[in-house]
Design a protein around this motif. Structure first.
Motif, PDB file in Angstrom:
ATOM      1  N   LYS A 179     -13.666  27.116  -2.093  1.00 17.90           N
ATOM      2  CA  LYS A 179     -12.238  27.327  -1.899  1.00 17.90           C
ATOM      3  C   LYS A 179     -11.625  26.184  -1.095  1.00 17.90           C
ATOM      4  CE  LYS A 179      -8.947  30.774  -0.160  1.00 17.90           C
ATOM      5  NZ  LYS A 179      -8.815  32.116   0.479  1.00 17.90           N
ATOM      6  N   SER A 180     -12.326  25.749  -0.059  1.00 22.27           N
ATOM      7  CA  SER A 180     -11.819  24.648   0.764  1.00 22.27           C
ATOM      8  C   SER A 180     -11.728  23.362  -0.051  1.00 22.27           C
ATOM      9  CB  SER A 180     -12.735  24.436   1.976  1.00 22.27           C
ATOM     10  OG  SER A 180     -12.736  25.569   2.810  1.00 22.27           O
ATOM     11  N   MET A 182     -11.380  23.119  -3.375  1.00 20.86           N
ATOM     12  CA  MET A 182     -10.296  23.263  -4.347  1.00 20.86           C
ATOM     13  C   MET A 182      -8.940  23.064  -3.674  1.00 20.86           C
ATOM     14  SD  MET A 182     -11.532  23.831  -7.377  1.00 20.86           S
ATOM     15  CE  MET A 182     -12.824  24.631  -8.363  1.00 20.86           C
ATOM     16  N   ALA A 183      -8.786  23.633  -2.487  1.00 20.42           N
ATOM     17  CA  ALA A 183      -7.523  23.490  -1.759  1.00 20.42           C
ATOM     18  C   ALA A 183      -7.273  22.028  -1.397  1.00 20.42           C
ATOM     19  CB  ALA A 183      -7.548  24.362  -0.503  1.00 20.42           C
ATOM     20  N   HIS A 184      -8.337  21.326  -0.990  1.00 24.38           N
ATOM     21  CA  HIS A 184      -8.217  19.912  -0.641  1.00 24.38           C
ATOM     22  C   HIS A 184      -7.799  19.089  -1.854  1.00 24.38           C
ATOM     23  CE1 HIS A 184      -9.019  16.174   1.467  1.00 24.38           C
ATOM     24  NE2 HIS A 184      -9.768  15.776   0.446  1.00 24.38           N
ATOM     25  N   GLN A 185      -8.282  19.509  -3.042  1.00 23.19           N
ATOM     26  CA  GLN A 185      -7.939  18.804  -4.274  1.00 23.19           C
ATOM     27  C   GLN A 185      -6.568  19.208  -4.811  1.00 23.19           C
ATOM     28  OE1 GLN A 185      -9.911  16.439  -5.999  1.00 23.19           O
ATOM     29  NE2 GLN A 185     -11.083  16.432  -4.093  1.00 23.19           N
ATOM     30  N   GLY A 186      -5.955  20.214  -4.185  1.00 19.70           N
ATOM     31  CA  GLY A 186      -4.659  20.667  -4.636  1.00 19.70           C
ATOM     32  C   GLY A 186      -4.727  21.497  -5.903  1.00 19.70           C
ATOM     33  N   GLU A 216     -18.796  31.432  -5.269  1.00 16.80           N
ATOM     34  CA  GLU A 216     -18.367  31.930  -3.971  1.00 16.80           C
ATOM     35  C   GLU A 216     -18.005  33.409  -4.104  1.00 16.80           C
ATOM     36  OE1 GLU A 216     -14.546  30.676  -1.561  1.00 16.80           O
ATOM     37  OE2 GLU A 216     -16.047  29.056  -1.592  1.00 16.80           O
ATOM     38  N   ASP A 217     -18.446  34.208  -3.132  1.00 21.04           N
ATOM     39  CA  ASP A 217     -18.098  35.631  -3.127  1.00 21.04           C
ATOM     40  C   ASP A 217     -17.839  36.079  -1.689  1.00 21.04           C
ATOM     41  OD1 ASP A 217     -20.619  35.846  -1.982  1.00 21.04           O
ATOM     42  OD2 ASP A 217     -21.560  36.771  -3.729  1.00 21.04           O
ATOM     43  N   VAL A 218     -17.833  37.378  -1.446  1.00 23.82           N
ATOM     44  CA  VAL A 218     -17.514  37.878  -0.112  1.00 23.82           C
ATOM     45  C   VAL A 218     -18.540  37.450   0.929  1.00 23.82           C
ATOM     46  CG1 VAL A 218     -16.248  39.875  -0.981  1.00 23.82           C
ATOM     47  CG2 VAL A 218     -18.714  40.057  -0.586  1.00 23.82           C
ATOM     48  N   ASN A 219     -19.704  37.012   0.481  1.00 22.08           N
ATOM     49  CA  ASN A 219     -20.755  36.599   1.416  1.00 22.08           C
ATOM     50  C   ASN A 219     -20.813  35.096   1.623  1.00 22.08           C
ATOM     51  OD1 ASN A 219     -21.830  39.234   1.956  1.00 22.08           O
ATOM     52  ND2 ASN A 219     -22.639  39.223  -0.126  1.00 22.08           N
ATOM     53  N   GLY A 220     -19.886  34.341   1.010  1.00 22.77           N
ATOM     54  CA  GLY A 220     -19.854  32.906   1.225  1.00 22.77           C
ATOM     55  C   GLY A 220     -20.150  32.118  -0.037  1.00 22.77           C
TER      56      GLY A 220
END
Length: 310
Positions: A179-180, A182-186, A216-220
């Motif tokens: 997630k981090s 993907m967010a960094h890549q916009g 990625e899931d609820v556990n990381g």
């Protein structure tokens, strides 16, 4: 012969439980994401109850994964969960945290305890330590080679489980790394879009031909191996050593693939048990698996024939 090896498969739904039992598994591992990690699917208590009934009707066993990290605020709900598992009548739980062992002893003493510490379950002394505290099985580290496994077996005071097929976990983080990134890549991120069904891969520049599944899931964040273990050719060595449980990892594989793999391993196990002295590996067994194997994922011996340096 008193020895009766178990063929174990994780399942993520009632459909998979039924399919894997029909394919030859005589033990099934299920669980819920809050308490277990890297499950093929998260099942609630009512589904686990149904799964236990299905397994027991067919003379098979049902295990529940409790191998997640257990923070303080989860201990009370975990104890209640264990009580419910006891009422359901599951046969065993997999654990790595002593809090699970204590909860089972206090609230569901009829449930067997299987110690699963991932890569740290590497020697007989530690296994026997947990055995003397209530565990009746050790899930051996995937990094052990064949000699280490077979030479350890006579020194164990408890049962041993070995993974014989499928992918393995090579990295885990509680952080949301995908997630981090993907967010960094916009890039847009929707709820649940980074899970097992997304089909994401990690590729290293120096090994561009290897694709490591990542989700990625609820556990990381979980990164899986780029190849699949397949010890079918030398399965008889584990059977000769008396390994009690043989696990086919079903994670990130279609149900139809797992059914074929389980049927194939069941044929090999039954052939060996019928006549160990006359047992012969059948090349057709591997042909059946290769027919459904993802061409981008190599079948390998994993660590079974790698010399370890400690």
């Amino acid at each position: 012969m008193n020895y009766s090896p178990e063929l174990l498969a994780p399942a993520g739904s009632i459909h998979e439980v039924q399919a894997y039992l029909a394919a030859g598994a005589n033990a099934v591992l299920v669980g819920e994401d809050l308490y277990g990690m890297r499950l093929p699917g998260s099942m609630e208590l009512n589904e686990i109850r149904e799964a236990a009934e299905l397994a027991h009707e067919q003379g098979a066993r049902l295990y529940v994964s409790l191998n997640n990290l257990m923070p303080n605020d989860r201990l009370e709900v975990m104890s209640q969960y264990v009580k419910e598992l006891g009422r359901i009548g599951v046969d065993a739980v997999e654990f790595n945290d002593p809090s699970v062992l204590q909860a089972v002893k206090a609230h569901a003493p009829g449930i067997a305890l299987y110690w699963n510490a991932e890569m740290t379950s590497t020697n007989f002394s530690t296994a026997n330590y947990w055995g003397r505290r209530g565990a009746s099985r050790i899930i051996l580290a995937r990094e052990l080679n064949m000699d280490e496994i077979t030479e350890m077996k006579p020194l164990l005071e408890i049962e041993a489980q070995v993974q014989v097929h499928g992918m393995t976990n090579i990295y885990h983080s509680k952080r949301s790394l995908v997630k981090s990134y993907m967010a960094h890549q916009g890039r847009p991120i929707t709820e649940g879009s980074l899970g097992k069904d997304r089909g994401l891969f990690l590729v290293e520049a120096e090994r561009a031909e290897e694709k490591f599944p990542i989700y990625e899931d609820v556990n990381g964040t979980h990164i899986m191996s780029s190849d699949d273990i397949c010890i079918l050719e030398d399965l008889h060595l584990l059977l000769q050593a008396g390994i009690h449980s043989l696990k086919v990892e079903t994670l990130l594989k279609p149900c139809t693939y797992n059914e074929i793999v389980l049927r194939t391993y069941r044929k090999a196990i039954d052939a060996y048990m019928a006549n160990p002295e006359q047992y012969e590996y059948q090349e057709q067994w591997m042909v059946d698996i290769r027919r459904v194997q993802d061409p981008e994922r190599e079948l390998s011996f994993g660590f079974f024939y790698k010399e370890q340096v400690y």
